[in-house]
Scaffold this motif. Structure first.
Motif, PDB file in Angstrom:
ATOM      1  N   LEU A 363      -8.138 -12.031   1.988  1.00 47.86           N
ATOM      2  CA  LEU A 363      -9.702 -11.873   2.178  1.00 47.86           C
ATOM      3  C   LEU A 363      -9.889 -12.383   3.671  1.00 47.86           C
ATOM      4  O   LEU A 363      -9.615 -13.769   3.487  1.00 47.86           O
ATOM      5  N   PHE A 364     -10.207 -11.969   4.590  1.00 46.99           N
ATOM      6  CA  PHE A 364     -10.296 -12.542   5.964  1.00 46.99           C
ATOM      7  C   PHE A 364     -10.818 -11.638   6.565  1.00 46.99           C
ATOM      8  O   PHE A 364     -10.532 -10.486   6.503  1.00 46.99           O
ATOM      9  N   PRO A 365     -12.236 -12.135   8.181  1.00 43.33           N
ATOM     10  CA  PRO A 365     -12.593 -11.352   8.373  1.00 43.33           C
ATOM     11  C   PRO A 365     -11.868 -10.147   9.366  1.00 43.33           C
ATOM     12  O   PRO A 365     -12.285  -9.272   9.453  1.00 43.33           O
ATOM     13  N   GLU A 366     -10.647 -10.700   9.208  1.00 38.59           N
ATOM     14  CA  GLU A 366     -10.124  -9.704  10.780  1.00 38.59           C
ATOM     15  C   GLU A 366      -9.372  -8.579  10.400  1.00 38.59           C
ATOM     16  O   GLU A 366      -8.276  -7.898  10.310  1.00 38.59           O
ATOM     17  N   MET A 367      -9.169  -8.335   8.642  1.00 38.18           N
ATOM     18  CA  MET A 367      -7.964  -7.502   7.121  1.00 38.18           C
ATOM     19  C   MET A 367      -8.511  -6.526   7.719  1.00 38.18           C
ATOM     20  O   MET A 367     -10.074  -5.936   7.425  1.00 38.18           O
ATOM     21  N   THR A 368      -8.042  -5.264   8.140  1.00 42.74           N
ATOM     22  CA  THR A 368      -7.903  -4.075   8.189  1.00 42.74           C
ATOM     23  C   THR A 368      -8.308  -2.868   7.094  1.00 42.74           C
ATOM     24  O   THR A 368      -7.612  -3.571   5.794  1.00 42.74           O
ATOM     25  N   ALA A 369      -9.201  -2.578   7.063  1.00 45.55           N
ATOM     26  CA  ALA A 369      -9.485  -1.397   5.991  1.00 45.55           C
ATOM     27  C   ALA A 369      -8.005  -0.245   5.266  1.00 45.55           C
ATOM     28  O   ALA A 369      -7.443  -0.959   4.025  1.00 45.55           O
ATOM     29  N   ILE A 370      -7.048  -0.788   6.428  1.00 44.98           N
ATOM     30  CA  ILE A 370      -5.398  -0.139   6.055  1.00 44.98           C
ATOM     31  C   ILE A 370      -4.623  -1.663   4.837  1.00 44.98           C
ATOM     32  O   ILE A 370      -4.412  -1.068   4.355  1.00 44.98           O
ATOM     33  N   GLN A 371      -5.040  -2.458   5.026  1.00 45.50           N
ATOM     34  CA  GLN A 371      -4.233  -3.352   5.048  1.00 45.50           C
ATOM     35  C   GLN A 371      -5.635  -3.850   3.335  1.00 45.50           C
ATOM     36  O   GLN A 371      -4.969  -3.906   2.013  1.00 45.50           O
ATOM     37  N   GLN A 372      -6.212  -3.533   3.422  1.00 43.07           N
ATOM     38  CA  GLN A 372      -6.965  -3.625   2.216  1.00 43.07           C
ATOM     39  C   GLN A 372      -7.014  -3.254   1.059  1.00 43.07           C
ATOM     40  O   GLN A 372      -6.841  -3.048  -0.705  1.00 43.07           O
ATOM     41  N   ASP A 373      -6.298  -1.428   1.884  1.00 47.85           N
ATOM     42  CA  ASP A 373      -6.056  -0.374   1.095  1.00 47.85           C
ATOM     43  C   ASP A 373      -4.881  -0.677  -0.243  1.00 47.85           C
ATOM     44  O   ASP A 373      -4.393  -0.025  -1.212  1.00 47.85           O
ATOM     45  N   GLN A 374      -3.853  -0.962   0.990  1.00 50.59           N
ATOM     46  CA  GLN A 374      -2.642  -1.891   0.566  1.00 50.59           C
ATOM     47  C   GLN A 374      -2.695  -2.561  -0.709  1.00 50.59           C
ATOM     48  O   GLN A 374      -1.626  -2.692  -1.331  1.00 50.59           O
ATOM     49  N   VAL A 375      -3.158  -3.601  -0.975  1.00 51.59           N
ATOM     50  CA  VAL A 375      -4.079  -4.748  -1.430  1.00 51.59           C
ATOM     51  C   VAL A 375      -4.610  -3.574  -2.839  1.00 51.59           C
ATOM     52  O   VAL A 375      -3.958  -3.997  -4.070  1.00 51.59           O
ATOM     53  N   VAL A 376      -5.419  -3.017  -2.860  1.00 51.62           N
ATOM     54  CA  VAL A 376      -5.980  -2.349  -3.786  1.00 51.62           C
ATOM     55  C   VAL A 376      -4.870  -1.300  -4.647  1.00 51.62           C
ATOM     56  O   VAL A 376      -4.801  -1.589  -5.886  1.00 51.62           O
ATOM     57  N   ALA A 377      -3.741  -0.279  -3.536  1.00 51.19           N
ATOM     58  CA  ALA A 377      -2.957   0.052  -4.306  1.00 51.19           C
ATOM     59  C   ALA A 377      -2.493  -0.509  -5.030  1.00 51.19           C
ATOM     60  O   ALA A 377      -2.009  -0.334  -6.354  1.00 51.19           O
ATOM     61  N   ALA A 378      -1.451  -2.134  -4.372  1.00 47.80           N
ATOM     62  CA  ALA A 378      -1.055  -2.413  -4.789  1.00 47.80           C
ATOM     63  C   ALA A 378      -1.659  -2.938  -6.672  1.00 47.80           C
ATOM     64  O   ALA A 378      -0.641  -2.539  -7.671  1.00 47.80           O
ATOM     65  N   VAL A 379      -2.270  -3.403  -6.283  1.00 50.25           N
ATOM     66  CA  VAL A 379      -3.221  -3.920  -7.455  1.00 50.25           C
ATOM     67  C   VAL A 379      -3.048  -3.367  -8.694  1.00 50.25           C
ATOM     68  O   VAL A 379      -3.142  -3.425  -9.967  1.00 50.25           O
ATOM     69  N   ARG A 380      -3.628  -1.991  -8.518  1.00 51.76           N
ATOM     70  CA  ARG A 380      -3.862  -0.835  -9.634  1.00 51.76           C
ATOM     71  C   ARG A 380      -2.437  -0.509  -9.930  1.00 51.76           C
ATOM     72  O   ARG A 380      -2.473  -0.311 -10.975  1.00 51.76           O
ATOM     73  N   THR A 381      -1.596  -0.444  -9.193  1.00 52.69           N
ATOM     74  CA  THR A 381      -0.117   0.393  -9.484  1.00 52.69           C
ATOM     75  C   THR A 381      -0.144  -1.118 -10.718  1.00 52.69           C
ATOM     76  O   THR A 381       1.238  -0.716 -11.438  1.00 52.69           O
ATOM     77  N   LEU A 382       0.032  -2.383 -10.298  1.00 49.87           N
ATOM     78  CA  LEU A 382       1.180  -2.726 -11.492  1.00 49.87           C
ATOM     79  C   LEU A 382      -0.430  -3.322 -12.436  1.00 49.87           C
ATOM     80  O   LEU A 382       0.611  -4.154 -13.053  1.00 49.87           O
ATOM     81  N   LEU A 383      -1.445  -2.083 -12.245  1.00 45.88           N
ATOM     82  CA  LEU A 383      -1.982  -3.142 -14.276  1.00 45.88           C
ATOM     83  C   LEU A 383      -2.224  -1.099 -14.584  1.00 45.88           C
ATOM     84  O   LEU A 383      -2.919  -2.138 -15.620  1.00 45.88           O
ATOM     85  N   ARG A 384      -2.201  -0.529 -14.289  1.00 40.65           N
ATOM     86  CA  ARG A 384      -2.253   1.014 -14.864  1.00 40.65           C
ATOM     87  C   ARG A 384      -1.115   2.049 -14.326  1.00 40.65           C
ATOM     88  O   ARG A 384      -0.962   1.565 -12.772  1.00 40.65           O
ATOM     89  N   GLU A 385      -0.748   2.857 -15.111  1.00 46.29           N
ATOM     90  CA  GLU A 385       0.459   3.540 -14.360  1.00 46.29           C
ATOM     91  C   GLU A 385       0.243   4.502 -13.790  1.00 46.29           C
ATOM     92  O   GLU A 385       0.574   5.442 -13.299  1.00 46.29           O
ATOM     93  N   ASP A 386      -1.133   5.447 -13.733  1.00 45.04           N
ATOM     94  CA  ASP A 386      -1.728   6.133 -12.965  1.00 45.04           C
ATOM     95  C   ASP A 386      -3.132   5.702 -11.935  1.00 45.04           C
ATOM     96  O   ASP A 386      -4.008   5.550 -11.898  1.00 45.04           O
ATOM     97  N   PRO A 387      -2.087   5.614 -11.425  1.00 54.53           N
ATOM     98  CA  PRO A 387      -3.559   4.462 -10.001  1.00 54.53           C
ATOM     99  C   PRO A 387      -3.894   5.587  -9.292  1.00 54.53           C
ATOM    100  O   PRO A 387      -2.997   6.827  -9.331  1.00 54.53           O
ATOM    101  N   VAL A 388      -5.205   5.023  -8.334  1.00 51.94           N
ATOM    102  CA  VAL A 388      -5.883   6.156  -8.146  1.00 51.94           C
ATOM    103  C   VAL A 388      -6.104   4.908  -6.742  1.00 51.94           C
ATOM    104  O   VAL A 388      -6.241   4.428  -6.281  1.00 51.94           O
TER     105      VAL A 388
END
Length: 388
Positions: A363-388
């Motif tokens: 989390l930093f002010p220059e973080m792009t939407a694409i970067q946050q999308d990647q973080v969210v996708a990774a966390v969701r992939t790792l914590l459930r088998e049906d990421p959305v």
């Protein structure tokens, strides 16, 4: 059960690593500000005044106005700020200061530097800041200060702490090292107690290009003494009436901070937007997400989630190119340096759980939407088998 299923692990390991997303990106911020920063630094170099001077004074005045304090006294680190605040509050050898075990150790270093004893109370399980309900029973005849920590940018619940302080005649000193631009019921964090202490370490929401810190206060006499103490206790050159310190802020840091302060509001807004994005998109996962207490404004210095398999989750995110942090994996009472306090594992169960399970997401002010999308996708992939 593993966070990543046996079926998923080979898939992850066979994929090419994506571009690494850092926990914070100081280079991106510098590139955006490079021309302004270069001019400010050149002005200092040309001036021939490299310690304190007009650039530090201008920053002090601007920062005090920004957060709503009467005085700001720039020093060389947040640790020094805490040290001097305790001295000016009258804390000394044999005294006690009530604080928390869930903090960076600089909080308690400062208490130890003045010869006092840290007396710890646990933190609240929702806000992670000082559990106010435990404070009063820890007060003794030796208690000389209460030192709450605005952890991760969340202001501690100051109103009841200030009331306790008033009833017992004990000053409240705010450790606001992570709370630049945070607000408590509309007032700037750091401005409500006897003094507020800030760090401008490079990774902070308002960071220097090296070490720096500040103390804010509304008391004219306290501010004057702080200015003397940071400069070898000189009220008049070569006249030293008490033990002083070389805690002066250098002019280059004052210049950098003066430039960056103009962007702090925008950066805080960006942090709030990113924190809201995480909250909305990770809410259905088996994570404890951070909260923003009612009537407060979180500074979102860090976005810290809790998970019982934190270490495994961290390693698997690293495989996916996601950098994370641990703030903080060993609470103060379990540090070897503080074994003499006599605390044991189990004494502060909330702080110990946070230490075991905490994971700071990028989390930093220059973080792009694409970067946050990647973080969210990774966390969701790792914590459930049906990421959305």
């Amino acid at each position: 059960m593993s966070i990543v299923t046996e079926k998923l692990l080979p898939t992850l390991e066979s994929q090419p690593a994506p571009s690494t997303i850092p926990l914070l990106d100081l280079k991106a911020q510098y590139l955006y500000l490079r021309e302004e920063i270069s001019r400010a630094l050149q002005d200092v170099a040309d001036s021939g005044t490299y310690v304190l001077g007009s650039r530090v004074r201008e920053f002090e005045e601007a920062f005090a106005a920004h957060i709503g304090a009467r005085h700001c006294v720039g020093v060389n680190s947040g640790t020094s700020a805490l040290h001097l605040a305790l001295i000016t509050a009258g804390v000394g050898v044999g005294d006690e200061v009530i604080t928390v075990p869930m903090t960076f150790v600089a909080t308690t270093w400062a208490i130890s530097y003045v010869g006092a004893r840290p007396v710890l109370v646990d933190v609240d399980p929702v806000t992670y800041t000082m559990d106010v309900g435990q404070v009063e029973r820890k007060i003794t005849a030796r208690t000389r200060a209460i030192l709450p920590v605005h952890l991760y940018g969340q202001p501690a619940d100051l109103a009841p702490l200030l009331e306790i302080g008033r009833r017992y005649g004990i000053p409240v000193i705010e450790d606001a090292a992570q709370a630049h631009d945070a607000r408590y019921h509309g007032q700037g964090a750091g401005t409500l107690g006897f003094a507020g202490c800030f760090s401008f370490y490079p990774g902070k929401n308002l960071g220097a290009y090296g070490e720096a810190g500040a103390i804010v206060t509304d008391d004219d006499c306290v501010a004057a003494r702080l200015r003397r103490l940071r400069d070898h206790a000189q009220g008049q050159r070569y006249h030293h009436d008490e033990l002083g310190f070389n805690y002066r802020m250098d002019a280059f840091q004052g210049a950098v901070l003066g430039v960056k302060l103009r962007y702090l509001d925008a950066w805080t807004h960006a942090r709030h937007r990113l924190a809201a994005g995480y909250r909305e998109r990770l809410a259905d996962l088996p994570l404890q997400l951070p909260t923003e207490a009612c009537d407060l404004r979180h500074a979102w210095h860090l976005y810290v989630v809790l998970h019982p398999e934190r270490d495994r989750l961290r390693c698997e995110l690293e495989v996916l190119g996601i950098s994370t942090g641990l703030h903080y994996p060993i609470p103060v009472h379990l540090q070897r340096a503080y074994s003499h306090l006599g605390y044991r594992e189990g004494d502060f169960p909330v702080a110990e759980r946070i230490a075991r399970e905490c994971l700071s997401l990028p989390l930093f002010p220059e973080m792009t939407a694409i970067q946050q999308d990647q973080v969210v996708a990774a966390v969701r992939t790792l914590l459930r088998e049906d990421p959305v």
